[in-house]
Design an enzyme around this catalytic site. Structure first.
Site, PDB file in Angstrom:
ATOM      1  N   SER A 185       0.809  -1.218   0.000  1.00 35.95           N
ATOM      2  CA  SER A 185       0.000   0.000   0.000  1.00 35.95           C
ATOM      3  C   SER A 185       0.842   1.268   0.000  1.00 35.95           C
ATOM      4  O   SER A 185       0.439   2.284  -0.571  1.00 35.95           O
ATOM      5  CB  SER A 185      -0.952   0.004   1.201  1.00 35.95           C
ATOM      6  OG  SER A 185      -0.248  -0.185   2.407  1.00 35.95           O
ATOM      7  N   HIS A 188       1.385   4.613   4.370  1.00 33.89           N
ATOM      8  CA  HIS A 188       0.569   5.347   3.402  1.00 33.89           C
ATOM      9  C   HIS A 188       1.050   6.787   3.235  1.00 33.89           C
ATOM     10  O   HIS A 188       1.204   7.267   2.106  1.00 33.89           O
ATOM     11  CB  HIS A 188      -0.895   5.339   3.850  1.00 33.89           C
ATOM     12  CG  HIS A 188      -1.526   3.988   3.781  1.00 33.89           C
ATOM     13  ND1 HIS A 188      -2.866   3.765   4.015  1.00 33.89           N
ATOM     14  CD2 HIS A 188      -0.992   2.758   3.507  1.00 33.89           C
ATOM     15  CE1 HIS A 188      -3.134   2.479   3.874  1.00 33.89           C
ATOM     16  NE2 HIS A 188      -2.004   1.843   3.585  1.00 33.89           N
TER      17      HIS A 188
END
Length: 291
Positions: free
Chosen positions: A191, A241
Site C-alpha cells: 500500500s 501510506h
C-alpha cells in the site's frame, strides 16, 4: 549477359529495382524502401539514424515524462502484480519466509535468540516487506488498486520512470514506518508504494491540466480509509501510506515537472537520488536510536 537488367534489391537479390537508398545508394525494392523527407531510405539506414543527423533515439516516440513509448504500456504493472502474487503463494506454503521478510525494526524471535530486524543490518526488509501480504483480501485490494492506478501511470511515464516511482515510494513508506512504529511491530504490504503511485498521478493530472476532482476524491477516500479503524487480523499502517504518498508526490514532481530539454533527465534522476538519500537518512537516524 543482359546488361540492360536492373540491379537486384540488396536484401532481396531476386527482385529487380530502379530505386536506391538516398543515404547509402544501395538498390531497394518496394517492400524495403521507407519514405524519407527526400526520396527513400533502406531499413538499415533508418535503423542506424533518423536521416537528419540525429541519433536513432531522437525519432523514438516519447511519453510526457520523456520515457520510451512501449508496445505494452502496462508490462511493468503486470510483472509487479505477478511478483506480489508469487510471494503471497510462497508465504502461504512457507509462513516462516514472511517472518524473514516483513518489516521489523528490532526483535528477538525466542528467548535467548539472536536480535534481528532492520536495525541489525537487515535492510532488505525495507523493500521485501512491500511485496508481502498474508490475507487474500489484503493482496486482492492492493493489486486491484495497483492495476487501476499503476496502469495509466506507467503508460504516461514509461517503464523505467514508473518503476522508479514505485520502488522509491515503497522505500519511503517503509522508512517512515521504521521511524515511527514500535520496533517489534511487523508491517507488510504494497500500500505504501501504491499510495506513491497515487501521489505521482496527482502531479501528472495537474501537469496535463485534466479534471482534478476525480483523483483528489480518490486521495481523500484512501486517506479516510487509512485513519478509520479497520477490523480483521491486520491493521492499516498510516505511516506507510503517508510516507509513500509524500515520496510519490516529490518524485512525481521531478518526473513530469521539468519541460523537455537537456536538463530534464538530470532533474528526474536527481530527484530520485534525493528521495533515496532522504529515506536512507531517516533509516540511519532510527538505526542509531535503536542501537
Amino acid at each position: 549477359m543482359d546488361t540492360d537488367r536492373l540491379p537486384g534489391c540488396y536484401r532481396h537479390p531476386d527482385r529487380d529495382t530502379g530505386i536506391r537508398c538516398t543515404r547509402c545508394e544501395r538498390p531497394i525494392c518496394p517492400e524495403c524502401m521507407i519514405s524519407a523527407s527526400v526520396g527513400f531510405q533502406c531499413p538499415e539506414c533508418v535503423r542506424d539514424g533518423s536521416g537528419t543527423g540525429h541519433a536513432p533515439a531522437a525519432s523514438v516516440p516519447r511519453t510526457v515524462a520523456g520515457g520510451v513509448v512501449a508496445a505494452d504500456p502496462h508490462l511493468v504493472t503486470k510483472i509487479l502484480i505477478g511478483i506480489n502474487a508469487a510471494v503471497f503463494l510462497v508465504g502461504m506454503l512457507a509462513p516462516a519466509v514472511v517472518v524473514q521478510l516483513e518489516l521489523l525494526g528490532r526483535y528477538v524471535e525466542y528467548f535467548g535468540g539472536p536480535v534481528e530486524g532492520v536495525s541489525t543490518g537487515q535492510y532488505h526488509r525495507l523493500l521485501s516487506s512491500v511485496f508481502l501480504h498474508v490475507e487474500w483480501w489484503h493482496i486482492g485490494g492492493n493489486m486491484l488498486a495497483l492495476w487501476v492506478i499503476g496502469g495509466p501511470l506507467e503508460a504516461a511515464l514509461g517503464r523505467v520512470r514508473y518503476l522508479a516511482v514505485y520502488v522509491l515510494s515503497g522505500l519511503g513508506g517503509s522508512a517512515l514506518v521504521y521511524l515511527l512504529t514500535a520496533p517489534n511491530t511487523p508491517t507488510l504490504g504494497a500500500s505504501g508504494a501504491i499510495f506513491g503511485l497515487l501521489g505521482a498521478t496527482v502531479v501528472l493530472v495537474r501537469r496535463l491540466r485534466y479534471e482534478m476532482r476525480p483523483v483528489i476524491t480518490m486521495v481523500v477516500l484512501m486517506l479516510v480509509l487509512t485513519f478509520v479503524p479497520f477490523g480483521g487480523s491486520l491493521s492499516v499502517s498510516w505511516q506507510a501510506h503517508i510516507g509513500g504518498l509524500v515520496t510519490g508526490l516529490l518524485v512525481g514532481l521531478g518526473m513530469v515537472g521539468p519541460a523537455a530539454g537537456r536538463t530534464r533527465t538530470l532533474i528526474q534522476w536527481g530527484t530520485c537520488a534525493a528521495a533515496f538519500l532522504l529515506a536512507a537518512a531517516v533509516v540511519l537516524v532510527r538505526t542509531a536510536e535503536l542501537t
